[in-house]
Design an enzyme around this catalytic site. Structure first.
Site, PDB file in Angstrom:
ATOM      1  N   SER A 125       0.840  -1.197   0.000  1.00 47.22           N
ATOM      2  CA  SER A 125       0.000   0.000   0.000  1.00 47.22           C
ATOM      3  C   SER A 125       0.873   1.244   0.000  1.00 47.22           C
ATOM      4  O   SER A 125       1.956   1.261   0.601  1.00 47.22           O
ATOM      5  CB  SER A 125      -0.858  -0.006   1.267  1.00 47.22           C
ATOM      6  OG  SER A 125      -1.467   1.249   1.463  1.00 47.22           O
ATOM      7  N   TYR A 150      -1.891  -1.411  10.628  1.00 43.97           N
ATOM      8  CA  TYR A 150      -2.127  -1.951   9.286  1.00 43.97           C
ATOM      9  C   TYR A 150      -0.973  -1.572   8.361  1.00 43.97           C
ATOM     10  O   TYR A 150      -0.394  -2.411   7.667  1.00 43.97           O
ATOM     11  CB  TYR A 150      -3.456  -1.411   8.727  1.00 43.97           C
ATOM     12  CG  TYR A 150      -3.548  -1.473   7.217  1.00 43.97           C
ATOM     13  CD1 TYR A 150      -3.810  -2.670   6.572  1.00 43.97           C
ATOM     14  CD2 TYR A 150      -3.332  -0.327   6.435  1.00 43.97           C
ATOM     15  CE1 TYR A 150      -3.854  -2.733   5.180  1.00 43.97           C
ATOM     16  CE2 TYR A 150      -3.377  -0.377   5.054  1.00 43.97           C
ATOM     17  CZ  TYR A 150      -3.635  -1.587   4.432  1.00 43.97           C
ATOM     18  OH  TYR A 150      -3.671  -1.641   3.070  1.00 43.97           O
ATOM     19  N   LYS A 154       2.216  -3.892   6.364  1.00 45.14           N
ATOM     20  CA  LYS A 154       2.636  -3.833   4.949  1.00 45.14           C
ATOM     21  C   LYS A 154       4.136  -3.541   4.880  1.00 45.14           C
ATOM     22  O   LYS A 154       4.874  -4.158   4.107  1.00 45.14           O
ATOM     23  CB  LYS A 154       1.843  -2.757   4.195  1.00 45.14           C
ATOM     24  CG  LYS A 154       0.352  -3.032   4.100  1.00 45.14           C
ATOM     25  CD  LYS A 154       0.062  -4.276   3.267  1.00 45.14           C
ATOM     26  CE  LYS A 154      -1.404  -4.597   3.178  1.00 45.14           C
ATOM     27  NZ  LYS A 154      -1.675  -5.900   2.549  1.00 45.14           N
TER      28      LYS A 154
HETATM   29  C1  UD1 Z   1      -6.860   4.798   3.562  1.00 47.00           C
HETATM   30  C2  UD1 Z   1      -5.784   4.306   4.475  1.00 47.00           C
HETATM   31  C3  UD1 Z   1      -4.756   3.535   3.690  1.00 47.00           C
HETATM   32  C4  UD1 Z   1      -5.427   2.413   2.911  1.00 47.00           C
HETATM   33  C5  UD1 Z   1      -6.508   2.999   2.022  1.00 47.00           C
HETATM   34  C6  UD1 Z   1      -7.297   1.889   1.326  1.00 47.00           C
HETATM   35  C7  UD1 Z   1      -5.656   5.929   6.318  1.00 47.00           C
HETATM   36  C8  UD1 Z   1      -4.816   6.961   6.993  1.00 47.00           C
HETATM   37  N1  UD1 Z   1      -5.158   5.408   5.196  1.00 47.00           N
HETATM   38  O1  UD1 Z   1      -6.301   5.741   2.677  1.00 47.00           O
HETATM   39  O2  UD1 Z   1      -3.810   3.002   4.562  1.00 47.00           O
HETATM   40  O3  UD1 Z   1      -4.477   1.734   2.140  1.00 47.00           O
HETATM   41  O4  UD1 Z   1      -7.427   3.732   2.820  1.00 47.00           O
HETATM   42  O5  UD1 Z   1      -8.131   2.454   0.362  1.00 47.00           O
HETATM   43  O6  UD1 Z   1      -6.712   5.598   6.775  1.00 47.00           O
HETATM   44  N2  UD1 Z   1     -12.437  11.387   3.465  1.00 47.00           N
HETATM   45  C9  UD1 Z   1     -13.450  12.260   3.814  1.00 47.00           C
HETATM   46  N3  UD1 Z   1     -14.594  11.744   4.365  1.00 47.00           N
HETATM   47  C10 UD1 Z   1     -14.771  10.398   4.574  1.00 47.00           C
HETATM   48  C11 UD1 Z   1     -13.739   9.505   4.208  1.00 47.00           C
HETATM   49  C12 UD1 Z   1     -12.576  10.041   3.654  1.00 47.00           C
HETATM   50  O7  UD1 Z   1     -13.321  13.468   3.643  1.00 47.00           O
HETATM   51  O8  UD1 Z   1     -15.836  10.000   5.089  1.00 47.00           O
HETATM   52  C13 UD1 Z   1     -11.208  11.923   2.834  1.00 47.00           C
HETATM   53  C14 UD1 Z   1      -9.932  11.631   3.590  1.00 47.00           C
HETATM   54  O9  UD1 Z   1      -9.668  12.635   4.539  1.00 47.00           O
HETATM   55  C15 UD1 Z   1      -8.912  11.589   2.450  1.00 47.00           C
HETATM   56  C16 UD1 Z   1      -9.714  11.037   1.269  1.00 47.00           C
HETATM   57  O10 UD1 Z   1     -11.071  11.282   1.587  1.00 47.00           O
HETATM   58  O11 UD1 Z   1      -8.479  12.888   2.124  1.00 47.00           O
HETATM   59  C17 UD1 Z   1      -9.505   9.555   1.039  1.00 47.00           C
HETATM   60  O12 UD1 Z   1      -9.747   8.840   2.251  1.00 47.00           O
HETATM   61  P1  UD1 Z   1      -9.847   7.240   2.295  1.00 47.00           P
HETATM   62  O13 UD1 Z   1     -10.751   6.767   1.231  1.00 47.00           O
HETATM   63  O14 UD1 Z   1     -10.161   6.844   3.702  1.00 47.00           O
HETATM   64  O15 UD1 Z   1      -8.397   6.760   1.894  1.00 47.00           O
HETATM   65  P2  UD1 Z   1      -6.957   7.143   2.526  1.00 47.00           P
HETATM   66  O16 UD1 Z   1      -7.081   7.760   3.844  1.00 47.00           O
HETATM   67  O17 UD1 Z   1      -6.191   7.868   1.485  1.00 47.00           O
END
Ligand code: UD1
Length: 333
Positions: A125, A150, A154
């Site tokens: 990842s 997690y 990795k």
């Molecule tokens: C997350 C994990 C990463 C994992 C990946 C799998 C963390 C810190 N990282 O990545 O280890 O491999 O998922 O797909 O958790 N967001 C919102 N509202 C929400 C959900 C997300 O604003 O309800 C934003 C987050 O702040 C971020 C973006 O959307 O900026 C993507 O978030 P997310 O889909 O959770 O992925 P990652 O955090 O990048």
């Protein structure tokens, strides 16, 4: 013909990879304990491809079970998806995460050694880049400083694989660092089924659009990004699955350990994602700005050159495809 073993092959990325391998004429064996997937996925893979993968319900941390699989099949390569993957849960249950993710990887690798199986493709990842440097991340960017167990699993498995490749130079190991896999197969038959309330952005958006969640919380709008919201490299799961086939083809012709980013190289913000989803699907996604989520970084996107050059692979689908396919799946599942 020898077969490719997909551990965790009934899950989100594994099932899409099974489809691509079967479409490429490969024999596929799926070993999955169904702890985060459903057996009906096997039928759906067959419906899509016209070919039925061999399915074995198995926990690949169990050495005797894995030994029996290798003893009774001719397996030339393993694509190792099996593992726990919920970031938040890994903070609450670190021992379970370290035990399961390391055990499954070690058990499969030890069994491969006993059977002289030489090709190993690993689901890593982009989380291993932590916040050590700024995007774009290349395979040479520093890793470590992971923000949750997690991510550390990795990171640790990557170290195990580097050591294994050094000790056994006849092996070919591809470490695939996924960016943010989203979307679903265009048939609408397979996709991601999050357990409970989704943590990841796109599943939360689809469930909000479907009325299952009231509104999306946008975690922070004061990041140093184009519109203040977090920027990520979203990649369509079918493109990602094709990246595994490309990595397998590469591993079959080479030896040693190679790390590949699997991303598009382009970052989109949370608000861009919401707008694209609304426009493409003609649905509303109510949202509100909320505080930053602990552990998040401002921007994460790939330098995608290495996979293009060595694997001859690049992502082909765009953000609209991802939004459309994710919504089709949400309405079907
Ligand atoms: C997350 C994990 C990463 C994992 C990946 C799998 C963390 C810190 N990282 O990545 O280890 O491999 O998922 O797909 O958790 N967001 C919102 N509202 C929400 C959900 C997300 O604003 O309800 C934003 C987050 O702040 C971020 C973006 O959307 O900026 C993507 O978030 P997310 O889909 O959770 O992925 P990652 O955090 O990048």
């Amino acid at each position: 013909m020898s077969a490719i073993l997909l551990t965790g092959g009934a899950g989100f990325i594994g099932s899409h990879t099974a489809v691509e391998l079967l479409n490429a004429g490969r024999e596929v064996i799926i070993a999955d304990d169904l702890s985060n997937s459903e057996v009906s996925v096997i039928d759906r893979i067959e419906t899509i491809t016209g070919k039925r993968p061999v399915f074995i319900k198995a926990d690949v941390a169990d050495a005797s079970v894995v030994e029996a699989i290798f003893a009774s099949h001719d397996i030339s390569a393993v694509v190792h998806f099996a593992g726990f993957k919920a970031v938040g849960e890994s903070v609450a249950k670190p021992l379970e995460y370290y035990r399961n993710n390391l055990d499954t990887a070690l058990t499969v690798l030890e069994t491969m050694r006993r059977h002289d199986c030489r090709h190993f493709i690993f689901s890593s990842s982009a989380t291993v880049y932590g916040d050590n440097s700024a995007a774009p991340f290349s395979e040479e960017s520093p890793t470590g400083n992971c923000t949750n167990p997690y991510g550390w699993t990795k990171y640790m498995i990557e170290q195990i694989l580097q050591g294994t490749g050094k000790a056994y130079p006849e092996m070919a190991i591809a470490i695939l660092r996924y960016f943010n896999p989203i979307g679903a197969h265009e048939s609408g038959l397979i996709g991601e089924k999050p357990n409970g309330i989704p943590n990841n952005l796109l599943p939360y958006i689809t469930q909000t659009a479907a009325g299952i969640r009231k509104q999306l919380s946008v975690f922070g709008n004061d990041y140093p990004t184009k519109d203040g919201t977090g920027v990520r490299d979203y990649i369509h799961v079918v493109d990602l699955a094709k990246g595994h086939l490309a990595a397998l083809n590469y591993a079959e012709k080479n030896t040693g350990v190679q790390v590949f980013n699997l991303g598009t190289g382009t970052g989109y913000s949370v608000l861009e994602m919401v707008e694209s989803f609304k426009r493409v699907n003609n649905v509303d996604v109510p949202y509100a700005i909320a505080p930053r989520r602990p552990g998040d970084i401002a921007e994460c996107y790939a330098e995608a050159k290495k996979a293009r050059e060595l694997l001859g692979w690049h992502a082909e689908k765009n953000l609209d495809d991802m939004c459309r396919d994710a919504w089709r799946w949400q309405q079907n599942c």
